[in-house]
Design an enzyme around this catalytic site. Structure first.
Site, short mmCIF file in Angstrom:
data_model
loop_
_atom_site.label_atom_id
_atom_site.label_comp_id
_atom_site.label_asym_id
_atom_site.label_seq_id
_atom_site.Cartn_x
_atom_site.Cartn_y
_atom_site.Cartn_z
N SER A 184 -83.98 85.78 29.15
CA SER A 184 -83.37 86.92 28.48
C SER A 184 -84.24 87.36 27.30
O SER A 184 -85.40 87.72 27.50
CB SER A 184 -81.95 86.56 28.05
OG SER A 184 -81.20 87.70 27.72
N ASP A 208 -85.09 86.79 34.05
CA ASP A 208 -84.29 87.98 33.82
C ASP A 208 -84.47 88.51 32.40
O ASP A 208 -83.55 88.49 31.58
CB ASP A 208 -82.80 87.73 34.10
CG ASP A 208 -82.10 89.01 34.56
OD1 ASP A 208 -82.73 89.83 35.25
OD2 ASP A 208 -80.92 89.20 34.22
N HIS A 272 -77.07 87.19 35.61
CA HIS A 272 -78.11 86.98 34.59
C HIS A 272 -78.55 85.52 34.57
O HIS A 272 -79.74 85.21 34.64
CB HIS A 272 -77.52 87.40 33.24
CG HIS A 272 -78.51 87.61 32.14
ND1 HIS A 272 -79.69 88.30 32.29
CD2 HIS A 272 -78.47 87.23 30.82
CE1 HIS A 272 -80.34 88.35 31.13
NE2 HIS A 272 -79.62 87.69 30.23
#
Length: 334
Positions: A184, A208, A272
């Site tokens: 992230s 991601d 995610h």
């Protein structure tokens, strides 16, 4: 966790699989208020236009060396040793072995050293072989507002790069044995660390990479941040509520199951997080094989028939380029 009516999720998944992935993903704009999860998967309302604590931001930018570096090896797989930049004894008296690969794991927003992805990936490496696994805890700014964390990422990343330079100079550990892995916001962080070292580290992997405030951000993960840079996209940011950037930004970009909705996932948080679950599985088994795609339409329609490339894994000599799709199973190891 965010919940959605089951029938709405099924409708959305069917829609996502039928609608081509837009080529102009860089133009996607998030609404001002979004839901973004912390490291435990709890959603928080984020104001992307919020004012940031400028004093804290400027202090972080002046001193990028406030990160916490926690070393795990097969000699201490569960209890960390703290490494301190510019403190040679902290490194030389630790279990750090320059003859072994060095893996750095960087968490995302509202997370810390004990967030699930850290032990999950750490254990995958140490169960497989000898490695210096360093967990970067940057909670000092990661626990603040999302917009503040975004602005602090470049400085925190530079600090990580400076730390790795210190480790290299202290122990002789070559950059060619280093793999930086970030989830992230952490994906963009490790990109900045690699940039600080002139792209010399063997691999940089973005799990991601975060989408909000990053689509047009020059500090995001990029293809020159390492010798080989890979991104794994599992929750494409051009869809409603997507948390990842959702477009090709690395040397090789993988879009498991199309990169939008993952098997058994009913929320964006699940999609995610699937990125780090898939990566850990690939370290253990190296079984996830992508096929190169000529367009985003091929990714969506699952008609990619190009060359093959393994997604993830721990191969420090791995090279490749292009966009790849693969389909996974519903449960670990996928």
């Amino acid at each position: 966790m965010i919940t959605y009516p089951y029938y709405l999720k099924l409708t959305y998944s069917a829609f996502a699989s039928a609608v081509p992935v837009r080529e102009e993903q860089a133009d996607f704009e998030y609404p001002r208020f979004i839901q973004f999860p912390d490291g435990d998967g709890v959603p928080h309302t984020v104001d992307l236009q919020e004012e940031v604590d400028q004093n804290l931001l400027e202090e972080v930018q002046r001193n990028a060396n406030n990160n916490l570096y926690l070393l795990f090896t097969r000699r201490n797989p569960l209890t960390s040793q703290t490494l301190v930049i510019n403190d040679r004894d902290s490194v030389l008296n630790s279990n750090f072995d320059p003859s072994h690969p060095t893996v750095v794991i960087a968490h995302g927003w509202l997370s810390h050293q004990n967030t699930d992805l850290n032990p999950f990936i750490r254990n995958a490496y140490l169960d497989k072989g000898d490695a210096n696994v360093i967990i970067l805890d940057w909670r000092r700014v990661a626990i603040g507002g999302y917009a503040l964390a975004v602005k602090a990422v470049p400085a925190v990343g530079r600090g990580l790069g400076q730390f790795l330079r210190f480790v290299h100079e202290t122990t002789g550990a070559p950059y060619s044995s280093m793999h930086l892995v970030g989830f992230s916001l952490g994906a963009h962080l490790v990109g900045n660390a690699g940039r600080e070292l002139g792209g010399a580290v063997a691999r940089v992997t973005g799990l991601d990479p975060a989408g909000p405030l990053w689509n047009l951000n020059s500090n995001r993960l990029g293809p020159n941040d390492g010798v080989y840079v890979e991104a794994i996209h599992t929750d494409g940011g051009y869809t409603a509520g997507g948390l990842g950037i959702g477009k090709a930004i690395a040397n090789a970009d993988f879009f498991p199951n199309g990169g939008i909705s993952q098997p058994r996932c009913l929320t964006n948080i699940c999609n995610h997080n699937r990125a780090w679950e898939l990566f850990a599985a690939s370290v253990s088994y190296n079984h996830l094989l992508g096929q190169e795609c000529l367009s985003n339409l091929q990714i969506t329609l699952n008609t990619c028939r190009g060359r093959s490339l393994h997604m993830g894994n721990d191969d420090l000599r791995k090279m490749g380029s292009g966009k790849y799709r693969l389909d996974t199973a519903r449960r670990y190891p996928f």
